[in-house]
Structure formats: C-alpha cells, structure tokens
Design a protein around this motif. Structure first.
Motif, PDB file in Angstrom:
ATOM      1  N   ALA A  84      -9.887  -0.293  -3.776  1.00  0.00           N
ATOM      2  CA  ALA A  84     -10.373  -0.706  -2.414  1.00  0.00           C
ATOM      3  C   ALA A  84     -11.794  -1.190  -2.325  1.00  0.00           C
ATOM      4  O   ALA A  84     -12.100  -2.136  -1.582  1.00  0.00           O
ATOM      5  CB  ALA A  84     -10.119   0.662  -1.362  1.00  0.00           C
ATOM      6  N   GLY A 113       0.812   4.174  -2.829  1.00  0.00           N
ATOM      7  CA  GLY A 113       0.405   5.550  -2.236  1.00  0.00           C
ATOM      8  C   GLY A 113       1.410   6.638  -2.888  1.00  0.00           C
ATOM      9  O   GLY A 113       1.191   7.593  -3.235  1.00  0.00           O
ATOM     10  N   MET A 159       0.865  -1.024   0.063  1.00  0.00           N
ATOM     11  CA  MET A 159       0.016   0.157   0.076  1.00  0.00           C
ATOM     12  C   MET A 159       1.098   1.190  -0.036  1.00  0.00           C
ATOM     13  O   MET A 159       0.420   2.090  -0.669  1.00  0.00           O
ATOM     14  CB  MET A 159      -0.880   0.157   1.239  1.00  0.00           C
ATOM     15  CG  MET A 159      -1.925  -0.864   1.186  1.00  0.00           C
ATOM     16  SD  MET A 159      -3.230  -1.130   2.459  1.00  0.00           S
ATOM     17  CE  MET A 159      -3.586   0.590   2.849  1.00  0.00           C
ATOM     18  N   ALA A 189      -7.812   4.935  -6.250  1.00  0.00           N
ATOM     19  CA  ALA A 189      -7.530   4.434  -4.984  1.00  0.00           C
ATOM     20  C   ALA A 189      -8.956   3.812  -4.399  1.00  0.00           C
ATOM     21  O   ALA A 189      -8.986   2.704  -3.824  1.00  0.00           O
ATOM     22  CB  ALA A 189      -6.957   5.247  -3.797  1.00  0.00           C
TER      23      ALA A 189
END
Length: 55
Positions: free
Chosen positions: A30, A5, A1, A26
């Motif tokens: 998710a 990011g 992750m 994102a």
C-alpha cells in the motif's frame, strides 16, 4: 483487494506465514502504491517549474 486479503488469510491459516508477515507485506504494498505516484507528481512539478520559458 479482496483476493489479496483472502490469500493473505489463507497463508496464515496454512501456517505458511506469520500474521505479521502478511500485515507487513500489505502495508509495504500500500505504501508503494500510494507513495510512488505522489513522488512522481512532485518531481514532475519541480522539473516543470525549472524549465526555461519557450521562445
């Protein structure tokens, strides 16, 4: 992750994508990562409940 990011932030910093693009990506990722297993679990429970009893 952390890598994802940092990659998203680098894409914004290099002006290759808007911040809203990376945030939407994102959230979509998710949502799929969390929603797909939940959907499969619900379907398995429904199919298992409808199976006829074993002889």
């Amino acid at each position: 992750m952390a890598f994802a990011g940092l990659m998203a932030l680098s894409r914004v910093h290099l002006r290759a994508h808007w911040l809203s693009d990376t945030v939407a990506g994102a959230l979509l990722g998710a949502g799929l990562a969390l929603g797909w297993p939940a959907l499969l679990t619900a379907l398995r429970g429904r199919i298992g409940a409808q199976a006829p009893p074993a002889p």
